[in-house]
Design an enzyme around this catalytic site. Structure first.
Site, PDB file in Angstrom:
ATOM      1  N   GLY A  57       0.831  -1.199   0.000  1.00 31.18           N
ATOM      2  CA  GLY A  57       0.000   0.000   0.000  1.00 31.18           C
ATOM      3  C   GLY A  57       0.861   1.243   0.000  1.00 31.18           C
ATOM      4  N   CYS A  84       5.125  -6.332   1.876  1.00 30.38           N
ATOM      5  CA  CYS A  84       5.439  -4.900   1.896  1.00 30.38           C
ATOM      6  C   CYS A  84       4.647  -4.193   3.000  1.00 30.38           C
ATOM      7  CB  CYS A  84       5.189  -4.291   0.517  1.00 30.38           C
ATOM      8  SG  CYS A  84       5.995  -2.681   0.279  1.00 30.38           S
ATOM      9  N   TYR A  85       3.678  -3.327   2.665  1.00 30.03           N
ATOM     10  CA  TYR A  85       2.855  -2.697   3.697  1.00 30.03           C
ATOM     11  C   TYR A  85       2.173  -3.764   4.544  1.00 30.03           C
ATOM     12  CZ  TYR A  85      -0.933   0.082   5.800  1.00 30.03           C
ATOM     13  OH  TYR A  85      -1.806   0.677   6.678  1.00 30.03           O
ATOM     14  N   HIS A 172       8.392  -7.967  -3.046  1.00 32.55           N
ATOM     15  CA  HIS A 172       7.188  -8.366  -3.778  1.00 32.55           C
ATOM     16  C   HIS A 172       7.423  -9.670  -4.545  1.00 32.55           C
ATOM     17  CE1 HIS A 172       4.724  -4.722  -3.151  1.00 32.55           C
ATOM     18  NE2 HIS A 172       5.896  -4.126  -3.040  1.00 32.55           N
ATOM     19  N   GLU A 174       5.267 -11.400  -6.001  1.00 27.43           N
ATOM     20  CA  GLU A 174       4.302 -11.536  -7.094  1.00 27.43           C
ATOM     21  C   GLU A 174       4.797 -10.977  -8.417  1.00 27.43           C
ATOM     22  OE1 GLU A 174       3.171  -7.605  -5.034  1.00 27.43           O
ATOM     23  OE2 GLU A 174       4.106  -9.523  -4.545  1.00 27.43           O
ATOM     24  N   GLY A 225      -7.033  -0.081 -32.690  1.00 30.10           N
ATOM     25  CA  GLY A 225      -6.135  -0.946 -33.443  1.00 30.10           C
ATOM     26  C   GLY A 225      -5.096  -1.600 -32.564  1.00 30.10           C
ATOM     27  N   VAL A 227      -3.879  -3.901 -29.143  1.00 29.11           N
ATOM     28  CA  VAL A 227      -4.258  -5.253 -28.736  1.00 29.11           C
ATOM     29  C   VAL A 227      -5.540  -5.248 -27.910  1.00 29.11           C
ATOM     30  CG1 VAL A 227      -3.530  -7.304 -27.470  1.00 29.11           C
ATOM     31  CG2 VAL A 227      -1.849  -5.980 -28.747  1.00 29.11           C
ATOM     32  N   ASP A 228      -5.626  -4.354 -26.924  1.00 30.81           N
ATOM     33  CA  ASP A 228      -6.750  -4.376 -25.991  1.00 30.81           C
ATOM     34  C   ASP A 228      -8.082  -4.103 -26.690  1.00 30.81           C
ATOM     35  OD1 ASP A 228      -4.764  -4.720 -24.087  1.00 30.81           O
ATOM     36  OD2 ASP A 228      -4.667  -2.586 -23.615  1.00 30.81           O
ATOM     37  N   SER A 229      -8.156  -2.986 -27.409  1.00 31.63           N
ATOM     38  CA  SER A 229      -9.434  -2.643 -28.035  1.00 31.63           C
ATOM     39  C   SER A 229      -9.793  -3.621 -29.149  1.00 31.63           C
ATOM     40  CB  SER A 229      -9.405  -1.206 -28.569  1.00 31.63           C
ATOM     41  OG  SER A 229      -8.470  -1.062 -29.619  1.00 31.63           O
ATOM     42  N   THR A 230      -8.785  -4.157 -29.850  1.00 36.44           N
ATOM     43  CA  THR A 230      -9.065  -5.120 -30.920  1.00 36.44           C
ATOM     44  C   THR A 230      -9.639  -6.412 -30.355  1.00 36.44           C
ATOM     45  OG1 THR A 230      -7.316  -4.209 -32.323  1.00 36.44           O
ATOM     46  CG2 THR A 230      -8.063  -6.437 -32.816  1.00 36.44           C
ATOM     47  N   LYS A 375      -2.225  -7.536 -19.562  1.00 36.27           N
ATOM     48  CA  LYS A 375      -1.891  -7.572 -20.982  1.00 36.27           C
ATOM     49  C   LYS A 375      -1.616  -8.987 -21.477  1.00 36.27           C
ATOM     50  CE  LYS A 375      -1.277  -4.280 -23.090  1.00 36.27           C
ATOM     51  NZ  LYS A 375      -2.158  -3.443 -23.950  1.00 36.27           N
TER      52      LYS A 375
END
Length: 601
Positions: A57, A84-85, A172, A174, A225, A227-230, A375
């Site tokens: 945090g 961490c926190y 971290h 992760e 155009g 990756v995400d929106s496509t 992603k």
């Protein structure tokens, strides 16, 4: 998947860290079901948990407004891991002591296991490189805990109470940049005996959620155009049918070179015909005239997107009153960096999180089928949907386009400093007269960048990489370290005030095209996760500009490591960019995330 009524999840209590969802995703990738909850969740609701992870945090445990959980979680008889926190809150809650560290640690840090590393850190070797992002540290352990790791600047980097199965790590595990991080989490997950989790049939599960949210409505989708929106657009087409989805590609004037024609061709190859292309570049440049502040730029770009979308939707009869929703390719990092969870610090506002969008979200008028994904998961989903490899693996490109890669300012933001604390450095250094956004200790920073100058400007030595980590850790004035690749000696910077203009966008477009061409020529395109090219409003002459090269390695954008280019590739890029009329200097960003963000704004 297992019935939801009998699930025993590993619950992540989100104290506002940038990596809370990343922890949950890592746990699921290890085959255990996980959920994210607010730390104020009642003990009654936590009784079904198989284990609890306390996230990082942005605050200090001694801040009056810092988030806390119910200490009764330590009486549930289940494994608990503080990160961490989370380590600091666990220490304080169990009557240990937390104080401000003498040195802040951000980025790669080497730890040394002690007591054989205990349960979680056993067999990780005599030394291990981990990812740190903290200012406070535990200085006195709670009763019953034993030390399991130290670092050069953090005497209690990890500790545990094996009898009660309580574990604490200041780093971290992760993030992908922590060595053995997956194994450390795996050992904790195995102690929890949580409900198993599988991601098979991912597209179908998300498809069911889309159908439930949209019901009998239709979706007007903004596509870029990227990756995400496509992936989001194709997914909506597949679930709802093309007759219920209309795509809109807006040419903002801030796209990459030849981007519009390439996107049009890609959609044609996919057989996608329900996309309208609207040239609104004049509107965007007009709206951005005189706008300097980074947050204001994002707001203006986001609002202009909506203005164009509203105009086109009305022309086509695609309004909310006609039963249409707005679709967006928002992914999780977009929401967390815009304070998408209760305790998360604000890093930057994404264009798809401007106030107008927030209001539409509250009214249930926006669908974001990828908002909980990272992603790499979006790419996996794209491949599951059968999208072409080259489309799925395109480099991420921000929704505001080059607008967030053209830095603007009315005046120079100079910093006078005599010593930056680097010893045995034979070269020179200079503070850039602009600031950029960063993230340190889960909180936002807005600080200067330090540029190094070396005898061999395109040689990335171990000493230079070490400085890139040490300087932001030790000097709070800086959140980035760069190497000047166009000059061996510092030059006087000449600042030129300026906002976003077509001329500046065209100049950056050419520099960006050179970088992409050279990446492909060297067969580096897919080994580099993202390569922002940034335009800065200063050079060696009046009106001159500078370019920053920012290649990074990452998987999910929550953390990133600065990528190392071969010297010959860096030399070619620098030489060609310096041949552009108006470019005076080229710099190479050496900084990881944290302490720097991937983008400069």
């Amino acid at each position: 998947m297992t019935d939801t009524h009998v699930r025993r999840p590993i619950i992540i209590l989100d104290f506002g860290g940038q990596y809370a969802h990343l922890i949950a995703r890592r746990v699921r990738s290890l085959g255990a079901y996980s959920e994210i909850r607010d730390p104020s969740t009642s003990i009654k609701e936590l009784k079904t948990a198989a284990g609890i992870i306390l996230s990082g945090g942005p605050q200090s445990v001694y801040d009056k407004a810092s988030p806390t959980a119910d200490p009764k979680i330590f009486s549930l008889g289940i494994p608990v891991l503080g990160i961490c926190y989370g380590l600091q809150w666990m220490t304080k809650a169990l009557n240990g002591t937390v104080t401000a560290g003498k040195v802040k640690e951000y980025g790669h840090t080497e730890i040394k296991p002690v007591n054989d590393g205990g349960i979680l850190l056993k067999d990780i070797g005599e030394r291990c490189t981990v990812w740190m992002s903290h200012g406070d540290e535990a200085t006195e352990l709670p009763e019953g805990f034993q030390l399991t790791a130290t670092s050069q600047t953090c005497s209690h980097a990890a500790f545990e109470n094996p009898r009660r199965k309580f574990f604490a790590v200041q780093f971290h595990p992760e993030v992908t940049h922590t060595e053995h991080g997956t194994e450390i989490l795996r050992r904790f997950v195995e102690l929890c005996r949580a409900t198993p989790w599988s991601v098979s049939g991912y597209a179908k599960r998300i498809g069911d959620e889309i159908a439930e949210q949209v019901k009998d409505r239709r979706v007007f989708m903004l596509v870029s155009g990227g990756v995400d929106s496509t992936v989001a657009f194709v997914l909506l087409n597949e679930v709802l049918g093309a007759h219920r989805v209309q795509g809109l590609l807006i040419d903002t004037g801030l796209m990459r070179k030849n981007e519009i024609s390439e996107i049009r061709a890609a959609f044609e190859r996919l057989g996608v015909t329900n996309v309208r292309i609207e040239d609104a570049s004049t509107e965007f440049f007009s709206a951005l005239d005189g706008v300097m502040d980074p947050e204001e730029k994002r707001r203006v770009i986001g609002d202009t997107f909506l203005t164009v979308q509203k105009r086109v939707s009305e022309e086509l009869g695609l309004t909310a009153s006609d039963g249409w929703m707005l679709g967006q390719g928002t992914i999780y990092p977009d929401t967390i960096e815009t304070k998408g969870t209760k305790h998360a610090d604000h890093i930057k506002t994404h264009h798809n999180r401007v106030p107008a969008i927030q209001e539409m979200l509250k009214k249930g008028l926006v669908i974001e089928p990828l908002k909980e994904l990272y992603k790499d998961e979006v790419r996996a989903l794209g491949e599951e949907l059968g999208l072409p490899h080259e489309l799925v693996w395109r480099h991420p490109f921000p929704g505001p386009g080059l607008g967030v890669r053209i830095l603007c300012a009315e005046k120079s933001d100079s910093l006078t400093i005599d010593d930056v604390g680097i010893k045995r450095w034979a070269g020179g250094w200079a503070v850039l007269p602009v600031k950029s956004v960063g993230v340190q200790g889960d909180g936002r920073t807005y600080r200067h960048a330090l540029a190094l100058f070396a005898k061999e400007p395109c040689s990335l030595t171990e000493q230079i990489w070490r400085f890139a980590t040490e300087i932001p850790n030790r000097r709070r004035e800086f959140n980035r370290v760069l190497l000047c690749t166009s000059s061996a000696e510092p030059r006087d910077f000449v600042f030129t005030p300026g906002a976003i203009t077509k001329e500046r966008a065209d100049l950056l477009r050419e520099a960006d095209a050179i970088v992409i061409e050279e990446m492909r020529r060297a067969d580096l395109y897919e080994s580099i996760w993202q390569f922002p090219v940034v335009l800065l409003p200063f050079g060696e002459t009046s009106g001159g500009q500078s370019v920053v090269l920012r290649p990074v390695e990452s998987q999910e954008a929550m953390t990133a490591r600065a990528a190392a280019l071969p010297p010959e590739v860096l030399q070619r890029m620098t030489r060609r960019i310096m041949e552009l009329n108006g470019i005076d200097s080229v710099f190479y960003d050496l900084t990881s995330k944290p302490p720097a963000t991937i983008e400069w704004e």
